[in-house]
Design an enzyme around this catalytic site. Structure first.
Site, PDB file in Angstrom:
ATOM      1  N   CYS A  26     -33.710  26.205  28.015  1.00 14.17           N
ATOM      2  CA  CYS A  26     -32.381  26.476  27.282  1.00 14.17           C
ATOM      3  C   CYS A  26     -32.529  27.043  26.180  1.00 14.17           C
ATOM      4  O   CYS A  26     -33.787  27.425  25.760  1.00 14.17           O
ATOM      5  CB  CYS A  26     -31.515  25.038  27.141  1.00 14.17           C
ATOM      6  SG  CYS A  26     -32.258  23.956  25.934  1.00 14.17           S
ATOM      7  N   GLY A  27     -31.572  26.991  25.148  1.00 14.18           N
ATOM      8  CA  GLY A  27     -31.970  27.562  23.939  1.00 14.18           C
ATOM      9  C   GLY A  27     -33.244  27.279  23.165  1.00 14.18           C
ATOM     10  O   GLY A  27     -34.263  28.111  22.721  1.00 14.18           O
ATOM     11  N   GLY A  31     -32.199  20.342  24.466  1.00 12.48           N
ATOM     12  CA  GLY A  31     -31.337  19.760  25.150  1.00 12.48           C
ATOM     13  C   GLY A  31     -31.632  19.575  26.683  1.00 12.48           C
ATOM     14  O   GLY A  31     -31.270  18.177  27.022  1.00 12.48           O
ATOM     15  N   ASN A  60     -49.501  12.335  27.750  1.00 16.78           N
ATOM     16  CA  ASN A  60     -48.264  11.712  28.152  1.00 16.78           C
ATOM     17  C   ASN A  60     -47.669  12.173  29.766  1.00 16.78           C
ATOM     18  O   ASN A  60     -46.839  11.777  30.113  1.00 16.78           O
ATOM     19  CB  ASN A  60     -47.099  12.522  27.271  1.00 16.78           C
ATOM     20  CG  ASN A  60     -47.457  12.181  25.805  1.00 16.78           C
ATOM     21  OD1 ASN A  60     -47.622  13.499  25.260  1.00 16.78           O
ATOM     22  ND2 ASN A  60     -47.203  11.023  25.365  1.00 16.78           N
TER      23      ASN A  60
END
Length: 134
Positions: A26-27, A31, A60
């Site tokens: 996304c940008g 998000g 992780n």
């Protein structure tokens, strides 16, 4: 949501050793990462550099790489995805742009902790779902 569901569904169908991964863009990558992490079993990591990509997998056990098209070039994104795919969980990450400097903080204590960490994460996910449902 579709990527998260596909990863989870394919995990159920394939052998346990098989690692299913995805990439979301996304940008900024933040998000899509926040949304993806709402799905149990998804460990999405928003990364903006190679050290973060390596640690996302090594420490992780991220199974979804989130990238931002406003902050990561297409060329860098391809290299980051390749690195994400080749790195394994509990494998000493190399840091720096060249990837030739082993993480100085990595040792057998880190590895021992990480070997039991996924069980703890699954317990927290289960507790959170139970709490949310009532």
């Amino acid at each position: 949501a579709k990527v998260a569901k596909e990863i989870l569904l394919s995990k159920e169908e394939e052998e346990a050793e098989t690692k299913n991964v995805g990439v979301l863009v996304c940008g900024t990558g933040m998000g899509v990462g926040m949304i993806a992490n709402k799905f149990p079993g998804i460990r999405a990591a928003t990364c903006e550099n190679m050290a973060a990509v390596r640690c996302a997998r090594a420490v992780n056990d991220a199974n979804v790489l989130c990238l931002g098209q406003l902050v990561t070039s297409a060329e860098d994104g391809k290299v980051m995805m390749d690195e994400f795919l080749k790195h394994e969980f509990i494998a000493r990450p190399n840091l720096g742009d060249g990837g030739d400097t082993p993480a100085p903080w990595w040792n057998e204590n880190v590895e021992a902790f990480l070997k039991g960490s996924m069980e703890g994460i699954q317990r927290v996910e289960k507790d959170a779902l139970n709490y949310a449902s009532g």
